[in-house]
Design a protein around this motif. Structure first.
Motif, PDB file in Angstrom:
ATOM      1  N   SER A   2      18.217  13.731 -40.579  1.00  9.93           N
ATOM      2  CA  SER A   2      19.071  14.921 -40.539  1.00  9.93           C
ATOM      3  C   SER A   2      20.539  14.513 -40.665  1.00  9.93           C
ATOM      4  CB  SER A   2      18.847  15.662 -39.214  1.00  9.93           C
ATOM      5  OG  SER A   2      19.779  16.690 -39.066  1.00  9.93           O
ATOM      6  N   THR A   3      21.299  15.319 -41.395  1.00 13.10           N
ATOM      7  CA  THR A   3      22.731  15.063 -41.510  1.00 13.10           C
ATOM      8  C   THR A   3      23.488  15.680 -40.340  1.00 13.10           C
ATOM      9  OG1 THR A   3      22.999  17.049 -42.840  1.00 13.10           O
ATOM     10  CG2 THR A   3      22.663  14.972 -44.015  1.00 13.10           C
ATOM     11  N   GLN A   4      22.784  16.487 -39.535  1.00 11.93           N
ATOM     12  CA  GLN A   4      23.431  17.104 -38.376  1.00 11.93           C
ATOM     13  C   GLN A   4      23.712  16.047 -37.309  1.00 11.93           C
ATOM     14  OE1 GLN A   4      20.344  20.151 -37.630  1.00 11.93           O
ATOM     15  NE2 GLN A   4      22.053  21.505 -37.171  1.00 11.93           N
ATOM     16  N   PRO A   5      24.885  16.073 -36.694  1.00 13.37           N
ATOM     17  CA  PRO A   5      25.131  15.187 -35.561  1.00 13.37           C
ATOM     18  C   PRO A   5      24.130  15.485 -34.450  1.00 13.37           C
ATOM     19  CG  PRO A   5      27.176  16.179 -36.331  1.00 13.37           C
ATOM     20  CD  PRO A   5      26.063  16.888 -37.038  1.00 13.37           C
ATOM     21  N   HIS A   6      23.626  14.422 -33.810  1.00 13.46           N
ATOM     22  CA  HIS A   6      22.597  14.561 -32.784  1.00 13.46           C
ATOM     23  C   HIS A   6      23.221  14.332 -31.408  1.00 13.46           C
ATOM     24  CE1 HIS A   6      18.700  12.799 -30.841  1.00 13.46           C
ATOM     25  NE2 HIS A   6      18.919  14.039 -30.464  1.00 13.46           N
ATOM     26  N   VAL A   7      23.102  15.328 -30.520  1.00 16.76           N
ATOM     27  CA  VAL A   7      23.636  15.231 -29.158  1.00 16.76           C
ATOM     28  C   VAL A   7      22.477  15.291 -28.170  1.00 16.76           C
ATOM     29  CG1 VAL A   7      25.197  16.230 -27.452  1.00 16.76           C
ATOM     30  CG2 VAL A   7      25.786  16.357 -29.881  1.00 16.76           C
ATOM     31  N   LEU A   8      22.447  14.348 -27.239  1.00 18.58           N
ATOM     32  CA  LEU A   8      21.430  14.336 -26.183  1.00 18.58           C
ATOM     33  C   LEU A   8      22.073  14.786 -24.878  1.00 18.58           C
ATOM     34  CD1 LEU A   8      18.711  13.603 -24.839  1.00 18.58           C
ATOM     35  CD2 LEU A   8      19.496  11.208 -24.764  1.00 18.58           C
ATOM     36  N   VAL A   9      21.505  15.833 -24.274  1.00 15.19           N
ATOM     37  CA  VAL A   9      22.006  16.348 -22.992  1.00 15.19           C
ATOM     38  C   VAL A   9      21.058  15.875 -21.890  1.00 15.19           C
ATOM     39  CG1 VAL A   9      22.535  18.406 -21.631  1.00 15.19           C
ATOM     40  CG2 VAL A   9      23.024  18.393 -24.087  1.00 15.19           C
ATOM     41  N   VAL A  10      21.582  15.052 -20.983  1.00 17.10           N
ATOM     42  CA  VAL A  10      20.764  14.524 -19.883  1.00 17.10           C
ATOM     43  C   VAL A  10      21.277  15.152 -18.586  1.00 17.10           C
ATOM     44  CG1 VAL A  10      19.829  12.451 -18.804  1.00 17.10           C
ATOM     45  CG2 VAL A  10      20.635  12.363 -21.175  1.00 17.10           C
ATOM     46  N   GLU A  11      20.529  16.107 -18.094  1.00 19.71           N
ATOM     47  CA  GLU A  11      20.955  16.908 -16.935  1.00 19.71           C
ATOM     48  C   GLU A  11      19.710  17.420 -16.230  1.00 19.71           C
ATOM     49  OE1 GLU A  11      22.316  18.663 -14.125  1.00 19.71           O
ATOM     50  OE2 GLU A  11      24.112  18.385 -15.376  1.00 19.71           O
ATOM     51  N   ASP A  12      19.591  17.149 -14.905  1.00 20.31           N
ATOM     52  CA  ASP A  12      18.369  17.546 -14.195  1.00 20.31           C
ATOM     53  C   ASP A  12      18.353  19.019 -13.820  1.00 20.31           C
ATOM     54  OD1 ASP A  12      20.447  16.867 -12.398  1.00 20.31           O
ATOM     55  OD2 ASP A  12      19.032  16.713 -10.734  1.00 20.31           O
ATOM     56  N   GLU A  13      19.519  19.677 -13.839  1.00 18.77           N
ATOM     57  CA  GLU A  13      19.540  21.120 -13.554  1.00 18.77           C
ATOM     58  C   GLU A  13      19.251  21.889 -14.841  1.00 18.77           C
ATOM     59  OE1 GLU A  13      22.522  22.843 -11.029  1.00 18.77           O
ATOM     60  OE2 GLU A  13      23.113  20.855 -10.294  1.00 18.77           O
ATOM     61  N   HIS A  14      18.109  22.539 -14.870  1.00 20.46           N
ATOM     62  CA  HIS A  14      17.620  23.211 -16.082  1.00 20.46           C
ATOM     63  C   HIS A  14      18.626  24.214 -16.642  1.00 20.46           C
ATOM     64  CE1 HIS A  14      14.722  24.934 -18.892  1.00 20.46           C
ATOM     65  NE2 HIS A  14      15.078  26.131 -18.462  1.00 20.46           N
ATOM     66  N   ALA A  15      19.214  25.036 -15.776  1.00 23.37           N
ATOM     67  CA  ALA A  15      20.132  26.091 -16.238  1.00 23.37           C
ATOM     68  C   ALA A  15      21.348  25.487 -16.941  1.00 23.37           C
ATOM     69  CB  ALA A  15      20.573  26.962 -15.066  1.00 23.37           C
ATOM     70  N   ILE A  16      21.906  24.414 -16.369  1.00 20.69           N
ATOM     71  CA  ILE A  16      23.079  23.757 -16.980  1.00 20.69           C
ATOM     72  C   ILE A  16      22.691  23.152 -18.318  1.00 20.69           C
ATOM     73  CG2 ILE A  16      24.744  21.867 -16.745  1.00 20.69           C
ATOM     74  CD1 ILE A  16      24.680  22.309 -13.720  1.00 20.69           C
ATOM     75  N   ARG A  17      21.519  22.528 -18.351  1.00 21.79           N
ATOM     76  CA  ARG A  17      21.041  21.904 -19.598  1.00 21.79           C
ATOM     77  C   ARG A  17      20.865  22.949 -20.699  1.00 21.79           C
ATOM     78  NH1 ARG A  17      16.850  19.649 -17.580  1.00 21.79           N
ATOM     79  NH2 ARG A  17      15.165  20.748 -18.645  1.00 21.79           N
ATOM     80  N   GLU A  18      20.337  24.112 -20.318  1.00 18.54           N
ATOM     81  CA  GLU A  18      20.116  25.183 -21.301  1.00 18.54           C
ATOM     82  C   GLU A  18      21.432  25.736 -21.851  1.00 18.54           C
ATOM     83  OE1 GLU A  18      16.959  26.822 -22.473  1.00 18.54           O
ATOM     84  OE2 GLU A  18      16.625  24.712 -22.011  1.00 18.54           O
ATOM     85  N   VAL A  19      22.413  25.932 -20.973  1.00 18.32           N
ATOM     86  CA  VAL A  19      23.708  26.461 -21.409  1.00 18.32           C
ATOM     87  C   VAL A  19      24.401  25.475 -22.350  1.00 18.32           C
ATOM     88  CG1 VAL A  19      26.035  27.078 -20.629  1.00 18.32           C
ATOM     89  CG2 VAL A  19      24.053  27.973 -19.418  1.00 18.32           C
ATOM     90  N   LEU A  20      24.374  24.188 -21.993  1.00 19.89           N
ATOM     91  CA  LEU A  20      24.974  23.168 -22.850  1.00 19.89           C
ATOM     92  C   LEU A  20      24.274  23.116 -24.202  1.00 19.89           C
ATOM     93  CD1 LEU A  20      25.640  20.262 -20.333  1.00 19.89           C
ATOM     94  CD2 LEU A  20      27.339  21.301 -21.836  1.00 19.89           C
ATOM     95  N   THR A  21      22.944  23.172 -24.162  1.00 22.40           N
ATOM     96  CA  THR A  21      22.163  23.115 -25.402  1.00 22.40           C
ATOM     97  C   THR A  21      22.496  24.288 -26.307  1.00 22.40           C
ATOM     98  OG1 THR A  21      20.334  21.926 -24.350  1.00 22.40           O
ATOM     99  CG2 THR A  21      19.812  23.137 -26.362  1.00 22.40           C
ATOM    100  N   TYR A  22      22.561  25.481 -25.722  1.00 23.77           N
ATOM    101  CA  TYR A  22      22.861  26.680 -26.516  1.00 23.77           C
ATOM    102  C   TYR A  22      24.215  26.552 -27.198  1.00 23.77           C
ATOM    103  CZ  TYR A  22      24.242  31.370 -27.778  1.00 23.77           C
ATOM    104  OH  TYR A  22      24.698  32.446 -28.488  1.00 23.77           O
ATOM    105  N   ASN A  23      25.228  26.149 -26.433  1.00 25.16           N
ATOM    106  CA  ASN A  23      26.581  26.065 -26.978  1.00 25.16           C
ATOM    107  C   ASN A  23      26.715  24.952 -28.017  1.00 25.16           C
ATOM    108  OD1 ASN A  23      28.733  27.942 -25.540  1.00 25.16           O
ATOM    109  ND2 ASN A  23      27.197  27.409 -24.025  1.00 25.16           N
ATOM    110  N   LEU A  24      26.051  23.842 -27.802  1.00 29.91           N
ATOM    111  CA  LEU A  24      26.094  22.744 -28.774  1.00 29.91           C
ATOM    112  C   LEU A  24      25.395  23.133 -30.070  1.00 29.91           C
ATOM    113  CD1 LEU A  24      25.441  19.831 -26.282  1.00 29.91           C
ATOM    114  CD2 LEU A  24      27.456  20.004 -27.764  1.00 29.91           C
ATOM    115  N   GLU A  25      24.258  23.821 -29.949  1.00 29.42           N
ATOM    116  CA  GLU A  25      23.552  24.277 -31.153  1.00 29.42           C
ATOM    117  C   GLU A  25      24.390  25.299 -31.916  1.00 29.42           C
ATOM    118  OE1 GLU A  25      18.856  23.545 -29.983  1.00 29.42           O
ATOM    119  OE2 GLU A  25      19.704  25.553 -29.728  1.00 29.42           O
ATOM    120  N   ALA A  26      25.132  26.138 -31.171  1.00 33.95           N
ATOM    121  CA  ALA A  26      26.001  27.122 -31.816  1.00 33.95           C
ATOM    122  C   ALA A  26      27.127  26.442 -32.597  1.00 33.95           C
ATOM    123  CB  ALA A  26      26.585  28.072 -30.776  1.00 33.95           C
ATOM    124  N   GLU A  27      27.470  25.211 -32.195  1.00 39.52           N
ATOM    125  CA  GLU A  27      28.499  24.437 -32.897  1.00 39.52           C
ATOM    126  C   GLU A  27      27.917  23.731 -34.125  1.00 39.52           C
ATOM    127  OE1 GLU A  27      31.928  23.499 -32.073  1.00 39.52           O
ATOM    128  OE2 GLU A  27      31.922  25.241 -30.770  1.00 39.52           O
TER     129      GLU A  27
END
Length: 228
Positions: A2-27
């Protein structure tokens, strides 16, 4: 690959991980997630990210230890690591950076600040992946300089029309529903009537055709809008 930059979010709190994932994917990033240090190491081994957002306090293997292992391995040393922690003491920040973290962010943080820090790391590890110029036929959009042209003529776009055009240009031919455009252009947390999308698409069309070019934005009845 993939030419898309790949970001790994390592966070044990599910809600925080989901919010970060959503915003990063939106970028426009490709995002993977891990809930603990062991899982993070497995993801890194199988699909090395360009950047990691790594929480300090993790089950099984701590974020500090994950950071140390990644920076010791020549195969993964170049991964940009943003350490995320509730620890605000300077000694903790120094320890995180000395372990190899490239940046250190204390909780709570603003999402816009986090996105800026991720982009900053990407500029370092993958300079060609950030601020990429999008091209569709005679339309050119430069996200970093926030400029767009059509057939060499500057397009006078407002911030919303610019984001709208950028979204449409990411995937020409894809039909975006009004709700999807609201999420991507305005953000999920802001209430905007779907008719607002139609108004801004109208403004975008007016700018795109100001010099007499054909309208590249297609209305798909009952579905939404597409470019081309």
């Amino acid at each position: 690959m993939s030419t898309q930059p790949h970001v790994l979010v390592v966070e044990d709190e599910h809600a925080i991980r989901e919010v970060l994932t959503y915003n990063l994917e939106a970028e426009g990033f490709r995002v993977s997630g891990a809930a603990d240090g062991e899982e993070a190491m497995m993801v890194v081994a199988e699909d090395p990210p360009d950047v990691m957002v790594l929480d300090w306090m993790l089950p099984r293997v701590t974020g500090i230890e994950v950071c140390r292992r990644i920076k010791m391995d020549p195969a993964t040393r170049s991964v940009g690591i943003i350490m995320l922690s509730a620890r605000t003491e300077e000694v903790d920040r120094v320890r995180g950076l000395e372990t190899g973290a490239d940046d250190y962010v204390t909780k709570p943080y603003s999402m816009s600040e986090m996105m800026a820090r991720v982009r900053s790391q990407l500029r370092r590890v993958r300079p060609t992946s950030v601020g990429q110029v999008l091209v569709y036929e005679d339309i050119l959009l430069d996200a970093e300089t926030h400029r767009a042209t059509r057939d060499g003529n500057a397009l006078k776009l407002g911030p919303t029309e610019f984001r709208l055009l950028s979204t449409l240009m990411e995937k020409p031919g894809r039909v975006w529903s009004r709700d999807q455009l609201l999420d991507r252009v305005w953000g999920r947390d802001i209430y905007v009537d779907t008719r607002t999308v139609d108004v801004h698409v109208g403004r975008l069309r007016k700018v795109l055709t100001a010099e007499g070019g054909t309208d590249p934005v297609r209305t798909v009845r009952g579905a939404g809008y597409a470019l081309g």
